[in-house]
Design an enzyme around this catalytic site. Structure first.
Site, mmCIF file in Angstrom:
data_model
loop_
_atom_site.group_PDB
_atom_site.id
_atom_site.type_symbol
_atom_site.label_atom_id
_atom_site.label_comp_id
_atom_site.label_asym_id
_atom_site.label_seq_id
_atom_site.Cartn_x
_atom_site.Cartn_y
_atom_site.Cartn_z
ATOM 1 C CG HIS A 72 14.430 24.078 56.345
ATOM 2 N ND1 HIS A 72 14.240 23.648 54.945
ATOM 3 C CD2 HIS A 72 15.052 25.435 56.156
ATOM 4 C CE1 HIS A 72 14.915 24.602 54.169
ATOM 5 N NE2 HIS A 72 15.303 25.656 54.815
ATOM 6 N N PRO A 292 17.759 8.059 48.527
ATOM 7 C CG PRO A 292 18.027 9.370 46.807
ATOM 8 C CD PRO A 292 17.978 8.215 47.206
ATOM 9 C CE LYS A 296 15.488 9.818 58.382
ATOM 10 N NZ LYS A 296 15.731 11.057 59.052
ATOM 11 C CE1 TYR A 384 13.003 14.688 55.233
ATOM 12 C CE2 TYR A 384 12.928 16.500 56.589
ATOM 13 C CZ TYR A 384 13.404 15.925 55.483
ATOM 14 O OH TYR A 384 14.022 16.602 54.479
HETATM 15 P P1 FAD Z 1 31.463 7.857 51.322
HETATM 16 O O1 FAD Z 1 31.040 9.093 51.552
HETATM 17 O O2 FAD Z 1 30.984 6.801 50.316
HETATM 18 O O3 FAD Z 1 32.773 7.836 51.793
HETATM 19 C C1 FAD Z 1 33.655 6.506 51.542
HETATM 20 C C2 FAD Z 1 34.944 6.904 51.172
HETATM 21 O O4 FAD Z 1 36.023 5.874 51.309
HETATM 22 C C3 FAD Z 1 35.024 7.705 49.933
HETATM 23 O O5 FAD Z 1 35.850 8.813 50.132
HETATM 24 C C4 FAD Z 1 36.093 6.770 49.079
HETATM 25 O O6 FAD Z 1 36.700 7.385 48.151
HETATM 26 C C5 FAD Z 1 36.646 6.021 50.054
HETATM 27 N N1 FAD Z 1 37.286 4.666 49.684
HETATM 28 C C6 FAD Z 1 36.218 3.681 48.888
HETATM 29 N N2 FAD Z 1 36.997 2.454 48.579
HETATM 30 C C7 FAD Z 1 38.164 2.803 49.253
HETATM 31 C C8 FAD Z 1 39.541 1.987 49.144
HETATM 32 N N3 FAD Z 1 39.610 0.811 48.775
HETATM 33 N N4 FAD Z 1 40.383 2.321 50.000
HETATM 34 C C9 FAD Z 1 40.594 3.780 50.707
HETATM 35 N N5 FAD Z 1 39.301 4.676 50.496
HETATM 36 C C10 FAD Z 1 38.210 4.155 49.775
HETATM 37 N N6 FAD Z 1 22.174 10.820 51.234
HETATM 38 C C11 FAD Z 1 21.216 11.581 51.573
HETATM 39 O O7 FAD Z 1 20.992 11.538 52.868
HETATM 40 N N7 FAD Z 1 20.853 12.531 50.545
HETATM 41 C C12 FAD Z 1 21.254 12.593 49.074
HETATM 42 O O8 FAD Z 1 20.898 13.097 48.451
HETATM 43 C C13 FAD Z 1 22.331 11.748 48.848
HETATM 44 N N8 FAD Z 1 22.692 11.359 47.582
HETATM 45 C C14 FAD Z 1 23.944 10.772 47.191
HETATM 46 C C15 FAD Z 1 24.365 10.456 45.919
HETATM 47 C C16 FAD Z 1 25.148 9.526 45.714
HETATM 48 C C17 FAD Z 1 25.686 9.512 44.131
HETATM 49 C C18 FAD Z 1 25.635 8.340 46.610
HETATM 50 C C19 FAD Z 1 26.635 7.595 46.311
HETATM 51 C C20 FAD Z 1 25.037 8.615 47.910
HETATM 52 C C21 FAD Z 1 24.138 9.776 48.168
HETATM 53 N N9 FAD Z 1 23.691 9.902 49.638
HETATM 54 C C22 FAD Z 1 22.702 10.687 49.847
HETATM 55 C C23 FAD Z 1 24.120 9.006 50.507
HETATM 56 C C24 FAD Z 1 25.186 9.868 51.508
HETATM 57 O O9 FAD Z 1 26.007 10.630 50.690
HETATM 58 C C25 FAD Z 1 26.011 8.582 52.168
HETATM 59 O O10 FAD Z 1 25.119 7.995 53.042
HETATM 60 C C26 FAD Z 1 27.379 9.219 52.486
HETATM 61 O O11 FAD Z 1 28.270 9.803 51.906
HETATM 62 C C27 FAD Z 1 28.105 8.019 53.450
HETATM 63 O O12 FAD Z 1 29.130 8.445 53.969
HETATM 64 P P2 FAD Z 1 30.283 7.289 54.234
HETATM 65 O O13 FAD Z 1 31.524 8.077 54.690
HETATM 66 O O14 FAD Z 1 29.856 6.262 54.777
HETATM 67 O O15 FAD Z 1 30.734 6.902 52.752
HETATM 68 C C1 DHB Z 2 18.937 16.521 49.569
HETATM 69 C C2 DHB Z 2 18.857 15.431 49.363
HETATM 70 C C3 DHB Z 2 17.744 14.511 49.752
HETATM 71 O O1 DHB Z 2 17.972 13.135 49.613
HETATM 72 C C4 DHB Z 2 16.889 14.689 50.736
HETATM 73 O O2 DHB Z 2 15.912 13.932 51.051
HETATM 74 C C5 DHB Z 2 16.921 16.203 50.829
HETATM 75 C C6 DHB Z 2 17.863 16.792 50.495
HETATM 76 C C7 DHB Z 2 19.808 17.574 48.902
HETATM 77 O O3 DHB Z 2 20.744 17.285 48.492
HETATM 78 O O4 DHB Z 2 19.465 18.679 49.207
#
Ligand code: FAD
Ligand code: DHB
Length: 389
Positions: A72, A292, A296, A384
């Protein structure tokens, strides 16, 4: 068991770190409390910065991404019944890549399976030991058997609710937090998007985001109350509300379909400093959360992991511990820029319950400035697409 690095969590942060370390010849074991299917079933982010794509290239896991992702060159902001395009490529020379977190995770899981590096799923009761000593370890229960993983370093990649950050004494951490008085209700559906680029829409009824995963799958969000329950939102109610907010022309040409997934996420900004305690290094959501709106969260997880892999690689090559000592400061500088941008986008595009008239006028003035000033648009675009690593 022994590994140079114990990685807690097989989300994007843990899996990506595992792959970067594998490429550097550093052995790591990943401990994840859930099953692979559960991890893949979480529908989250969808927009990757160029820097994140570069890191996925470096990790050797981007073949499918380059074949299927959508590029995009702009993004639209809706307000006052009109939409304005922010021409990302024209303004700052960079684009964003639309490719779901689920796909990134799947690619990373496949690469890890292909190289035979160990991941232990359904690891229960994970506990961190002797974090400040030169010989830390992690214990866990797998299939009913308690095991110990000895290591040099622990990477806490276990998200906001994980055990890693909670293993640090509270007096050793400074916490910064802002919660927002609303959530996002998200729907995934197999219908072609009626938009070419993402639309972030402010409306009198609240925020809406029109996103996509492919030419045949949409991801749409509406701002909702924190008291709302998913069960109260039928598909019909969701689509009707989304259409009212996204703009009449888009609503008129939209196809709707049954939801494949529907969930509510609360919005919060959160940072824990520093991102290191002894031999434990935090990365991704374990250390920080952003709302979200700026897309980021996933991108920050990738940049943290990039810095951490550089520091660990330097250490094992014999470059002393300096890079490890600089990890937290380096990561936090980028984290706070994303926290600031995500807070700003959230404040600009959401209606806050009980918003006072002064705040409303400032928000409208900020939107008018954005739409009339190339400098303001460039600032949005620069953030962005992602600040430099
Ligand atoms: P996570 O993806 O949370 O992974 C952590 C992992 O650790 C998980 O698999 C979990 O099961 C595991 N874990 C937890 N505790 C333990 C334990 N005690 N022992 C072993 N394993 C464990 N970001 C965006 O940019 N856009 C979005 O639209 C967006 N929507 C989101 C919606 C939700 C509901 C959430 C929670 C987050 C969202 N985010 C979004 C943020 C983005 O998804 C996260 O920043 C990203 O997943 C971070 O990755 P991570 O690997 O740090 O954490
Ligand atoms: C999506 C989620 C976001 O938080 C965003 O800023 C843009 C896209 C998505 O889930 O596609």
């Amino acid at each position: 068991m022994r590994a140079q690095v114990a990685i807690i969590g097989a989300g994007p942060a843990g899996l990506l770190l595992g792959q970067l370390l594998y490429k550097a010849g550093i052995d790591a074991v990943i401990l994840e409390q859930r099953t692979p299917d559960y991890v893949l079933g979480r529908i989250r982010a969808g927009v990757l910065e160029q820097g994140t794509v570069d890191i996925l290239d470096l990790a050797g896991v981007s073949e499918r991404l380059h074949a299927h992702a959508l590029i995009h060159e702009g993004v639209e902001i809706g307000a006052g019944g009109q939409r304005h395009r922010i021409a990302l490529k024209e303004l700052v020379g960079k684009v964003v890549t639309v490719y779901g977190q689920t796909e990134v995770t799947r690619d990373l899981m496949d690469a890890r399976a292909a190289c035979g590096a160990p991941s232990i799923y359904e690891a229960e009761s994970v506990e961190l030991h002797d974090i400040t000593s030169a010989h830390p370890s992690v214990t866990f229960v797998h299939k009913g058997v308690k095991q110990r993983l000895e290591c040099d370093f622990i990477a806490g990649c276990d998200g906001y609710y994980g055990v890693s950050r909670r293993s640090i004494p509270p007096e050793a951490l400074s916490l910064f937090e802002r919660t927002y008085p609303f959530g996002w209700l998200g729907v995934l559906a197999d219908v072609p998007p009626a938009w070419d680029e993402l639309i972030y829409a402010d409306s009198e009824r609240g925020f809406a985001l029109a996103s996509m995963r492919s030419e045949t799958r949409v991801r749409c969000y509406v701002q909702c109350s924190l008291d709302d329950k998913v069960e109260e939102w039928s598909d019909d109610r969701f689509w009707a509300e989304f259409k009212r907010r996204v703009g009449e022309d888009v609503a008129a040409r939209m196809t709707i379909g049954p939801s494949l997934e529907k969930s509510i996420a609360p919005l919060r900004s959160f940072v824990a400093e520093p991102m290191r305690y002894g031999q434990l290094f935090l990365a991704g959501d374990a250390a920080h959360i952003v709302p979200p709106t700026g897309a980021k969260g996933l991108n920050l997880a990738a940049s943290d992991v990039f810095y951490l892999h550089e520091a660990l690689t330097g250490y094992y090559k014999g470059d002393s511990r300096v890079a490890l000592d600089h990890y937290s400061g380096r990561a936090l500088r980028r984290v706070w820029q994303a926290v600031r941008f995500s807070w700003w986008m959230t404040s600009l595009l959401h209606r806050f319950p009980g918003e006072d008239p002064f705040t409303s006028r400032i928000r409208v003035a900020e939107l008018e400035y954005l739409f009339s000033s190339e400098a303001a648009q460039r600032k949005l675009a620069e953030n962005y697409v992602g600040l430099p690593l």
